[in-house]
Design a protein around this motif. Structure first.
Motif, short mmCIF file in Angstrom:
data_model
loop_
_atom_site.label_atom_id
_atom_site.label_comp_id
_atom_site.label_asym_id
_atom_site.label_seq_id
_atom_site.Cartn_x
_atom_site.Cartn_y
_atom_site.Cartn_z
N SER A 71 0.84 -1.19 0.00
CA SER A 71 0.00 0.00 0.00
C SER A 71 0.88 1.24 0.00
O SER A 71 1.90 1.28 0.69
CB SER A 71 -0.89 -0.01 1.24
OG SER A 71 -1.63 1.17 1.32
N THR A 72 0.47 2.23 -0.76
CA THR A 72 1.22 3.48 -0.84
C THR A 72 0.27 4.64 -0.62
O THR A 72 -0.83 4.66 -1.17
CB THR A 72 1.89 3.63 -2.23
OG1 THR A 72 2.74 2.51 -2.44
CG2 THR A 72 2.68 4.90 -2.31
N ILE B 12 8.36 15.45 -11.05
CA ILE B 12 8.26 14.00 -11.11
C ILE B 12 8.51 13.47 -9.70
O ILE B 12 9.45 13.88 -9.03
CB ILE B 12 9.32 13.41 -12.06
CG1 ILE B 12 9.13 13.97 -13.44
CG2 ILE B 12 9.25 11.89 -12.08
CD1 ILE B 12 10.39 13.99 -14.23
N CYS B 13 7.68 12.54 -9.26
CA CYS B 13 7.86 11.91 -7.95
C CYS B 13 8.33 10.48 -8.18
O CYS B 13 7.76 9.75 -8.99
CB CYS B 13 6.53 11.91 -7.19
SG CYS B 13 6.58 10.97 -5.66
N VAL B 14 9.37 10.07 -7.47
CA VAL B 14 9.92 8.72 -7.61
C VAL B 14 10.00 8.09 -6.22
O VAL B 14 10.44 8.70 -5.26
CB VAL B 14 11.34 8.77 -8.23
CG1 VAL B 14 11.93 7.39 -8.33
CG2 VAL B 14 11.30 9.45 -9.58
N ARG B 15 9.54 6.84 -6.15
CA ARG B 15 9.60 6.11 -4.87
C ARG B 15 10.10 4.70 -5.14
O ARG B 15 9.64 4.04 -6.06
CB ARG B 15 8.21 6.06 -4.25
CG ARG B 15 8.17 5.41 -2.91
CD ARG B 15 6.75 5.31 -2.37
NE ARG B 15 6.07 6.56 -2.34
CZ ARG B 15 5.67 7.17 -1.22
NH1 ARG B 15 5.87 6.60 -0.07
NH2 ARG B 15 5.05 8.31 -1.28
N SER C 180 10.41 7.23 1.65
CA SER C 180 9.90 8.54 1.27
C SER C 180 10.16 8.79 -0.20
O SER C 180 11.19 8.39 -0.73
CB SER C 180 10.58 9.63 2.09
OG SER C 180 10.29 9.46 3.45
N PRO C 181 9.24 9.49 -0.86
CA PRO C 181 9.46 9.79 -2.28
C PRO C 181 10.56 10.82 -2.47
O PRO C 181 10.85 11.60 -1.58
CB PRO C 181 8.11 10.34 -2.74
CG PRO C 181 7.47 10.86 -1.50
CD PRO C 181 7.97 10.01 -0.38
#
Length: 69
Positions: free
Chosen positions: A2-3, A27-30, A38-39
């Motif tokens: 779950s995110t 841009i969000c990267v995780r 954390s992203p």
């Protein structure tokens, strides 16, 4: 797995160059392979690509392709 999705702060800066992300195309990267930490936020694809290159993040992770196969 779950995110949680949330909008970063208006003053969030790029993990690569330090620019404010919302002044560009953010841009969000995780990394969800290791407990979804954390992203990281990048102001554009160029900074993300530069970060990937400098950190050698594709070494050993990319599929290999051969025209003979």
């Amino acid at each position: 797995m779950s995110t949680t999705v949330s909008t970063p702060d208006a003053d969030e800066t790029c993990a690569y160059c330090g620019s404010r992300i919302f002044e560009h195309d953010p841009i969000c990267v995780r990394d969800c392979e290791e407990s979804c930490g954390s992203p990281a936020y990048f102001c554009n694809y160029a900074c993300l690509a530069a970060h990937v290159d400098e950190e050698n993040l594709t070494a050993g992770n990319a599929c290999e392709w051969s025209p003979e196969e």
